[in-house]
Motif scaffolding. Structure first.
Motif, PDB file in Angstrom:
ATOM      1  N   ALA A  73       0.791  -1.234   0.000  1.00 45.90           N
ATOM      2  CA  ALA A  73       0.000   0.000   0.000  1.00 45.90           C
ATOM      3  C   ALA A  73       0.822   1.282   0.000  1.00 45.90           C
ATOM      4  N   MET A  74       1.947   1.327   0.694  1.00 40.13           N
ATOM      5  CA  MET A  74       2.685   2.576   0.834  1.00 40.13           C
ATOM      6  C   MET A  74       3.318   3.049  -0.472  1.00 40.13           C
ATOM      7  N   THR A  75       3.611   2.120  -1.378  1.00 37.86           N
ATOM      8  CA  THR A  75       4.324   2.518  -2.597  1.00 37.86           C
ATOM      9  C   THR A  75       3.604   2.165  -3.893  1.00 37.86           C
ATOM     10  N   ASP A  76       2.688   1.184  -3.866  1.00 38.38           N
ATOM     11  CA  ASP A  76       2.079   0.738  -5.114  1.00 38.38           C
ATOM     12  C   ASP A  76       0.644   0.280  -4.857  1.00 38.38           C
ATOM     13  N   ALA A  77      -0.277   1.214  -4.952  1.00 42.75           N
ATOM     14  CA  ALA A  77      -1.704   0.896  -4.781  1.00 42.75           C
ATOM     15  C   ALA A  77      -2.487   1.727  -5.782  1.00 42.75           C
ATOM     16  N   PRO A  78      -2.500   1.291  -7.046  1.00 40.07           N
ATOM     17  CA  PRO A  78      -3.155   2.098  -8.092  1.00 40.07           C
ATOM     18  C   PRO A  78      -4.640   2.303  -7.857  1.00 40.07           C
ATOM     19  N   GLY A  79      -5.318   1.293  -7.298  1.00 37.59           N
ATOM     20  CA  GLY A  79      -6.726   1.445  -6.933  1.00 37.59           C
ATOM     21  C   GLY A  79      -7.589   1.978  -8.058  1.00 37.59           C
ATOM     22  N   ALA A  80      -7.479   1.390  -9.243  1.00 32.83           N
ATOM     23  CA  ALA A  80      -8.232   1.898 -10.390  1.00 32.83           C
ATOM     24  C   ALA A  80      -9.733   1.716 -10.200  1.00 32.83           C
ATOM     25  N   ASP A  81     -10.152   0.489  -9.897  1.00 37.99           N
ATOM     26  CA  ASP A  81     -11.574   0.263  -9.620  1.00 37.99           C
ATOM     27  C   ASP A  81     -11.915   0.747  -8.225  1.00 37.99           C
ATOM     28  N   ASP A  82     -11.045   0.448  -7.276  1.00 37.29           N
ATOM     29  CA  ASP A  82     -11.279   0.741  -5.860  1.00 37.29           C
ATOM     30  C   ASP A  82     -10.271   1.789  -5.376  1.00 37.29           C
ATOM     31  N   ASN A  83     -10.498   3.096  -5.533  1.00 39.15           N
ATOM     32  CA  ASN A  83     -11.769   3.615  -5.961  1.00 39.15           C
ATOM     33  C   ASN A  83     -11.571   4.841  -6.848  1.00 39.15           C
ATOM     34  N   ALA A  84     -10.571   4.756  -7.767  1.00 40.11           N
ATOM     35  CA  ALA A  84     -10.447   5.822  -8.761  1.00 40.11           C
ATOM     36  C   ALA A  84     -11.714   5.900  -9.598  1.00 40.11           C
ATOM     37  N   SER A  85     -12.349   4.758  -9.842  1.00 42.34           N
ATOM     38  CA  SER A  85     -13.589   4.752 -10.619  1.00 42.34           C
ATOM     39  C   SER A  85     -14.661   5.589  -9.939  1.00 42.34           C
ATOM     40  N   GLY A  86     -14.831   5.395  -8.632  1.00 39.48           N
ATOM     41  CA  GLY A  86     -15.847   6.150  -7.900  1.00 39.48           C
ATOM     42  C   GLY A  86     -15.496   7.619  -7.753  1.00 39.48           C
ATOM     43  N   SER A  87     -14.228   7.914  -7.483  1.00 40.63           N
ATOM     44  CA  SER A  87     -13.792   9.312  -7.347  1.00 40.63           C
ATOM     45  C   SER A  87     -13.942  10.055  -8.667  1.00 40.63           C
ATOM     46  N   ALA A  88     -13.582   9.391  -9.774  1.00 35.11           N
ATOM     47  CA  ALA A  88     -13.762   9.987 -11.096  1.00 35.11           C
ATOM     48  C   ALA A  88     -15.239  10.235 -11.365  1.00 35.11           C
ATOM     49  N   GLY A  89     -16.089   9.314 -10.910  1.00 42.46           N
ATOM     50  CA  GLY A  89     -17.530   9.496 -11.064  1.00 42.46           C
ATOM     51  C   GLY A  89     -18.039  10.726 -10.342  1.00 42.46           C
ATOM     52  N   VAL A  90     -17.529  10.974  -9.141  1.00 37.02           N
ATOM     53  CA  VAL A  90     -17.911  12.167  -8.380  1.00 37.02           C
ATOM     54  C   VAL A  90     -17.505  13.428  -9.145  1.00 37.02           C
ATOM     55  N   LEU A  91     -16.283  13.447  -9.672  1.00 32.21           N
ATOM     56  CA  LEU A  91     -15.803  14.600 -10.434  1.00 32.21           C
ATOM     57  C   LEU A  91     -16.613  14.809 -11.711  1.00 32.21           C
ATOM     58  N   GLU A  92     -17.012  13.720 -12.371  1.00 29.37           N
ATOM     59  CA  GLU A  92     -17.798  13.844 -13.597  1.00 29.37           C
ATOM     60  C   GLU A  92     -19.187  14.403 -13.309  1.00 29.37           C
ATOM     61  N   ILE A  93     -19.799  13.992 -12.218  1.00 27.98           N
ATOM     62  CA  ILE A  93     -21.099  14.567 -11.865  1.00 27.98           C
ATOM     63  C   ILE A  93     -20.962  16.059 -11.555  1.00 27.98           C
ATOM     64  N   ALA A  94     -19.851  16.434 -10.930  1.00 28.17           N
ATOM     65  CA  ALA A  94     -19.594  17.855 -10.682  1.00 28.17           C
ATOM     66  C   ALA A  94     -19.549  18.621 -12.000  1.00 28.17           C
ATOM     67  N   ASN A  95     -18.968  18.039 -13.037  1.00 26.12           N
ATOM     68  CA  ASN A  95     -18.970  18.649 -14.372  1.00 26.12           C
ATOM     69  C   ASN A  95     -20.386  18.792 -14.924  1.00 26.12           C
ATOM     70  N   ILE A  96     -21.166  17.718 -14.819  1.00 21.80           N
ATOM     71  CA  ILE A  96     -22.500  17.686 -15.428  1.00 21.80           C
ATOM     72  C   ILE A  96     -23.422  18.747 -14.833  1.00 21.80           C
ATOM     73  N   VAL A  97     -23.358  18.939 -13.516  1.00 21.17           N
ATOM     74  CA  VAL A  97     -24.314  19.851 -12.864  1.00 21.17           C
ATOM     75  C   VAL A  97     -23.757  21.256 -12.672  1.00 21.17           C
ATOM     76  N   ALA A  98     -22.481  21.479 -13.007  1.00 23.84           N
ATOM     77  CA  ALA A  98     -21.807  22.741 -12.668  1.00 23.84           C
ATOM     78  C   ALA A  98     -22.524  23.975 -13.199  1.00 23.84           C
ATOM     79  N   LYS A  99     -23.093  23.887 -14.395  1.00 24.70           N
ATOM     80  CA  LYS A  99     -23.696  25.074 -15.018  1.00 24.70           C
ATOM     81  C   LYS A  99     -25.220  25.063 -14.964  1.00 24.70           C
ATOM     82  N   THR A 100     -25.784  24.162 -14.193  1.00 27.00           N
ATOM     83  CA  THR A 100     -27.242  24.122 -14.067  1.00 27.00           C
ATOM     84  C   THR A 100     -27.693  25.145 -13.023  1.00 27.00           C
ATOM     85  N   PRO A 101     -28.936  25.598 -13.084  1.00 26.81           N
ATOM     86  CA  PRO A 101     -29.425  26.603 -12.116  1.00 26.81           C
ATOM     87  C   PRO A 101     -29.376  26.131 -10.667  1.00 26.81           C
ATOM     88  N   ASP A 102     -29.458  24.826 -10.468  1.00 29.41           N
ATOM     89  CA  ASP A 102     -29.499  24.286  -9.110  1.00 29.41           C
ATOM     90  C   ASP A 102     -28.157  23.711  -8.656  1.00 29.41           C
TER      91      ASP A 102
END
Length: 445
Positions: free
Chosen positions: A267-296
């Protein structure tokens, strides 16, 4: 010589006592098992009303639901009134000389049960769930191996482990002018790759802090206020990432979250964590993109947690902070992304893990997934092991949105959890369903 005789006498008495205790425990187990049958029913065609009636039958002491099967614990020689649409398949072969049954749940392809396969009696297995018996000394050893990736429960309670989404029907209709949630798959992949490139995001390493600062800057590029939210983990200072259009004058809001940290066998030197949990973190960032310019846009808050892999530290700290700041009551609902990028067998599939009080909330997402029919959804009320737990304990409507084949993922918590094994078709549809449902909901508030 006299001392030796006394020692031998004491040893003999101890052996007799242990034998008596063991026999009493065995007799108690025998008595419990002798009065019960463990019966498997097929319920794939049963209606919601019939299922509820079946579950409440006086002959059913307790039960668990796993997909299209109901495993009922029934009194000996007493059988429930089986609906015509249900079918009794078989009685499980419980052994009287072993413990009462337990249910184990795992994440990943490996299980501590594997170490004891010659000492346990597997009654039923499906996906990540195993109903088993063992000598109590073995059960006690297995219980010591529990963590937020392996759980053991006694089968003496009602457990909805996994149930079809057909039992969840929504009447909610979104206003016609709600913007469509369009997922940019290349951007989603780019976020995930950027996080994997930190080599490790282990909470107690420098890689995590670097990744957290990267996320803060990405949120700021989208026009959000973003910060590192500090908390204490023992003697360490740790940081969650929190972002919102404005933290001032906020009324009610939804939270989209996931854990940013990763782990592996190095873990200290090599834990890419692509599915667990770069996938989820990337999903959070993508939703931030989608709603960023909406009125709400300000009705959404985004949180990336530290410390999930070391015991849900970041999410527990954050819920405490929300409570202390008086903000917890303003949280309308929470969606937690954890492992949204592994799918081996068609169709694309996902699991909603929550508690029953969140049913009105999750039904909206199930309804949205059903519109396109791309994503299969199942539901579990057996919540554990990720950052949704702190919110559920606080009685905030919340669910874990996770891949449904996590027990097949051989890269789980390994240095091989790399980007090339992530199924971005699954990730993109999970993000779309979440973003669209939340846009629909805020349009009515």
């Amino acid at each position: 010589m006299l001392m030796k005789k006394k020692v031998l006498t004491l040893i003999a008495l101890l052996i007799i006592c242990l034998t008596v205790v063991s026999a009493m425990a065995s007799e108690a187990s025998d008595a419990n098992l002798a009065g019960k049958n463990y019966v498997v029913f097929n319920i794939d065609k049963i209606s919601t009303a019939a299922l509820e009636k079946f579950e409440k039958d006086p002959a059913v002491l307790n039960y668990c639901l796993i997909d299209d099967k109901l495993i009922a614990v029934c009194e000996k020689d007493k059988w429930p009134v089986t609906p015509q649409s249900a079918k009794r398949l078989r009685t499980l072969a419980a052994k009287k000389d072993l413990s009462e049954p337990f249910i184990a749940t795992r994440r990943g392809s490996r299980s501590p049960l594997d170490e004891y396969r010659d000492q346990i009696n597997v009654l039923y297995a499906s996906g990540p769930y195993t109903i088993f018996q063992a000598p109590m000394f073995v059960v006690n050893e297995i219980l010591k191996k529990e963590n937020n990736h392996f759980r053991v429960q006694k089968f003496d309670q009602n457990l909805v482990l996994r149930i079809s989404s057909k039992y969840f029907e929504a009447s909610f209709v979104a206003p016609a002018d709600v913007p469509s949630a369009e997922v940019n798959v290349d951007r989603l992949k780019g976020y995930a790759r950027a996080l994997v490139d930190f080599k490790t995001r282990y909470s107690y390493g420098k890689g995590y802090e670097n990744a957290a600062r990267f996320a803060v800057e990405e949120f700021k590029k989208l026009g959000y206020e973003a910060k590192l939210s500090e908390y204490k983990d023992g003697g360490r200072t740790q940081y969650n990432v929190v972002a919102q259009k404005s933290f001032a004058g906020v009324s009610n809001f939804y939270i989209v979250c996931g854990h940013l940290d990763s782990t592996s066998n190095n873990a200290m030197t090599d834990a890419p964590g692509a599915d667990d949990n770069a996938s989820g973190s990337a999903g959070v960032l993508e939703i931030a993109n989608i709603v960023a310019k909406t009125p709400d846009a300000n009705k959404f808050r985004f949180v990336l947690f530290a410390g999930e892999e070391v015991g849900l530290r970041g999410s527990n700290a954050y819920v405490r902070q929300l409570t202390a700041d008086g903000e917890l009551s303003r949280v309308l609902g929470v969606v937690n992304f954890d492992m949204i990028g592994f799918d081996k067998t068609a169709p694309l599939s996902s699991l909603f893990e929550t508690h029953e009080f969140s049913k009105p909330f999750i039904t909206n997402f199930i309804n949205e997934a059903a519109k396109k029919g791309i994503l299969k959804v199942t539901v579990s009320y057996n919540a554990w092991g990720s950052d949704h737990i702190a919110f559920l304990k606080a009685k905030v409507p919340c669910f874990l949105f996770i891949e449904d084949e996590f027990e097949e993922n051989t890269t789980y918590h390994k240095t091989t959890d790399k980007i090339e094994f992530v199924n971005f078709s699954l990730s993109a549809e999970i993000v779309r369903v979440t973003a669209q449902t939340l846009l629909n909901l805020v349009a009515t508030k």
